[in-house]
Scaffold this motif. Sequence first.
Motif, mmCIF file in Angstrom:
data_model
loop_
_atom_site.group_PDB
_atom_site.id
_atom_site.type_symbol
_atom_site.label_atom_id
_atom_site.label_comp_id
_atom_site.label_asym_id
_atom_site.label_seq_id
_atom_site.Cartn_x
_atom_site.Cartn_y
_atom_site.Cartn_z
ATOM 1 N N ALA A 187 0.847 -1.191 0.000
ATOM 2 C CA ALA A 187 0.000 0.000 0.000
ATOM 3 C C ALA A 187 0.882 1.239 0.000
ATOM 4 C CB ALA A 187 -0.914 -0.004 1.217
ATOM 5 N N SER A 188 0.811 2.007 -1.080
ATOM 6 C CA SER A 188 1.753 3.106 -1.277
ATOM 7 C C SER A 188 1.067 4.465 -1.416
ATOM 8 C CB SER A 188 2.580 2.827 -2.536
ATOM 9 O OG SER A 188 3.435 3.906 -2.854
ATOM 10 N N ASN A 189 1.834 5.509 -1.102
ATOM 11 C CA ASN A 189 1.386 6.850 -1.458
ATOM 12 C C ASN A 189 1.473 7.003 -2.970
ATOM 13 O OD1 ASN A 189 4.226 6.807 -1.600
ATOM 14 N ND2 ASN A 189 4.425 8.950 -1.019
ATOM 15 N N HIS A 190 0.915 8.095 -3.502
ATOM 16 C CA HIS A 190 0.851 8.218 -4.959
ATOM 17 C C HIS A 190 1.112 9.666 -5.368
ATOM 18 C CE1 HIS A 190 0.197 6.929 -8.911
ATOM 19 N NE2 HIS A 190 -1.114 6.811 -8.947
ATOM 20 N N LEU A 191 2.382 9.958 -5.669
ATOM 21 C CA LEU A 191 2.791 11.311 -6.023
ATOM 22 C C LEU A 191 2.866 11.551 -7.519
ATOM 23 C CD1 LEU A 191 5.699 11.832 -3.447
ATOM 24 C CD2 LEU A 191 3.431 12.893 -3.381
ATOM 25 N N SER A 192 3.074 10.482 -8.314
ATOM 26 C CA SER A 192 3.351 10.639 -9.734
ATOM 27 C C SER A 192 2.972 9.389 -10.507
ATOM 28 C CB SER A 192 4.853 10.920 -9.924
ATOM 29 O OG SER A 192 5.258 10.762 -11.259
ATOM 30 N N TYR A 193 2.760 9.555 -11.820
ATOM 31 C CA TYR A 193 2.486 8.381 -12.649
ATOM 32 C C TYR A 193 3.700 7.467 -12.733
ATOM 33 C CZ TYR A 193 5.056 10.664 -16.497
ATOM 34 O OH TYR A 193 6.027 11.260 -17.270
ATOM 35 N N ALA A 194 4.867 7.967 -12.294
ATOM 36 C CA ALA A 194 6.091 7.162 -12.335
ATOM 37 C C ALA A 194 6.219 6.240 -11.130
ATOM 38 C CB ALA A 194 7.315 8.071 -12.407
ATOM 39 N N ASP A 195 5.328 6.364 -10.146
ATOM 40 C CA ASP A 195 5.433 5.550 -8.925
ATOM 41 C C ASP A 195 5.443 4.058 -9.223
ATOM 42 O OD1 ASP A 195 5.423 7.862 -7.416
ATOM 43 O OD2 ASP A 195 3.275 7.784 -7.010
ATOM 44 N N TRP A 196 4.554 3.628 -10.136
ATOM 45 C CA TRP A 196 4.424 2.185 -10.391
ATOM 46 C C TRP A 196 5.624 1.606 -11.122
ATOM 47 C CZ3 TRP A 196 4.384 0.215 -15.344
ATOM 48 C CH2 TRP A 196 4.146 1.127 -16.383
ATOM 49 N N LEU A 197 6.512 2.491 -11.633
ATOM 50 C CA LEU A 197 7.760 2.018 -12.233
ATOM 51 C C LEU A 197 8.854 1.856 -11.188
ATOM 52 C CD1 LEU A 197 7.996 4.089 -15.541
ATOM 53 C CD2 LEU A 197 7.732 1.612 -15.349
ATOM 54 N N PHE A 198 9.019 2.865 -10.353
ATOM 55 C CA PHE A 198 10.148 2.869 -9.425
ATOM 56 C C PHE A 198 9.954 1.958 -8.231
ATOM 57 C CE2 PHE A 198 10.951 6.914 -11.657
ATOM 58 C CZ PHE A 198 12.262 6.672 -12.032
ATOM 59 N N MET A 199 8.738 1.848 -7.717
ATOM 60 C CA MET A 199 8.543 0.984 -6.555
ATOM 61 C C MET A 199 8.877 -0.484 -6.873
ATOM 62 S SD MET A 199 6.084 -1.132 -4.829
ATOM 63 C CE MET A 199 4.390 -0.547 -4.747
ATOM 64 N N PRO A 200 8.329 -1.077 -7.936
ATOM 65 C CA PRO A 200 8.682 -2.467 -8.253
ATOM 66 C C PRO A 200 10.150 -2.638 -8.650
ATOM 67 C CG PRO A 200 6.647 -1.813 -9.360
ATOM 68 C CD PRO A 200 7.278 -0.567 -8.822
ATOM 69 N N LEU A 201 10.746 -1.563 -9.168
ATOM 70 C CA LEU A 201 12.123 -1.653 -9.645
ATOM 71 C C LEU A 201 13.105 -1.927 -8.512
ATOM 72 C CD1 LEU A 201 13.510 -1.327 -12.422
ATOM 73 C CD2 LEU A 201 14.026 1.030 -11.773
ATOM 74 N N THR A 202 12.712 -1.599 -7.278
ATOM 75 C CA THR A 202 13.604 -1.799 -6.144
ATOM 76 C C THR A 202 13.472 -3.190 -5.531
ATOM 77 O OG1 THR A 202 11.960 -0.870 -4.626
ATOM 78 C CG2 THR A 202 13.564 0.653 -5.580
ATOM 79 N N LEU A 203 12.590 -4.011 -6.101
ATOM 80 C CA LEU A 203 12.367 -5.357 -5.569
ATOM 81 C C LEU A 203 12.748 -6.417 -6.594
ATOM 82 C CD1 LEU A 203 8.838 -4.779 -3.975
ATOM 83 C CD2 LEU A 203 11.032 -4.861 -2.769
ATOM 84 N N SER A 204 13.052 -7.607 -6.112
ATOM 85 C CA SER A 204 13.383 -8.712 -7.010
ATOM 86 C C SER A 204 12.128 -9.446 -7.479
ATOM 87 C CB SER A 204 14.330 -9.698 -6.313
ATOM 88 O OG SER A 204 13.718 -10.227 -5.138
ATOM 89 N N ARG A 205 10.990 -9.172 -6.841
ATOM 90 C CA ARG A 205 9.737 -9.837 -7.187
ATOM 91 C C ARG A 205 8.851 -8.925 -8.035
ATOM 92 N NH1 ARG A 205 6.587 -12.281 -2.227
ATOM 93 N NH2 ARG A 205 5.378 -13.053 -4.002
ATOM 94 N N ARG A 206 8.001 -9.533 -8.814
ATOM 95 C CA ARG A 206 7.020 -8.800 -9.602
ATOM 96 C C ARG A 206 5.941 -8.225 -8.684
ATOM 97 N NH1 ARG A 206 4.078 -10.266 -15.118
ATOM 98 N NH2 ARG A 206 2.080 -9.228 -14.847
#
Length: 242
Positions: free
Chosen positions: A38-57
Amino acid sequence: MFYWFLKWIALGPLLRVVFRPQAVGADHVPLEGPAILASNHLSYADWLFMPLTLSRRVTFVAKAEYFTTPGIKGWFQRQFFSGSGQVPIDRSGASAAEGALSAAKRILAEGELFGIYPEGTRSHDGKLYRGKTGVARLALESGVPVIPVAVVGTDVVAPPGKKFGRLVQPVVRFGKPLDFSRYEGMENDRYILRSITDEIMYEIMRLSGQEYVDQYAARAKEEQKKAAEQAAGETDEQKKAS
């Protein structure tokens, strides 16, 4: 899964090199098994960077139009969103919330990570707004933990109303998993749902450092729009009078 793999070998390394996103507390995310992010939502780029920091989809729901656009452009768009962890949902009808909930429960039942933005829409001014109770209902009906997430800096990379901003290093902070099993069987109690949602939003606020506003973001946006239109109208009247 193939296109998700392509995302990681093509888009992922590029974003990592250019933006160098930093993860804090990623060890709070389980290496296997379902969880709600459950994340905050500042930008349309959020869904790119958050998963990018994890090894899982991490899977999100996205508007169906991204998957139904015709032609070559539509094909590439469909492959990109499918490969980057998006599933289509028709958000135009009254049953949109139920459709999103069903999709989320299916993803969690498969042992995957599901990403959700409790505010329901992007923040237009950088503040954190009241969460909708769908995240609480999902947590109770699925019986999985909720991991609060704060994404910081994406509103500078991609500010509201713009495609690109400034080059900064986004930071993604993962909080400790929240267990709501003590409320099992109470998913129809609106007071319990509100209490759970507020607890999640408090943890997101603590991680993000954002100012909290006890109002839904969509309503705040509408009020701001009306105020701007009113101010513009008054200015036009003043010009005519002068």
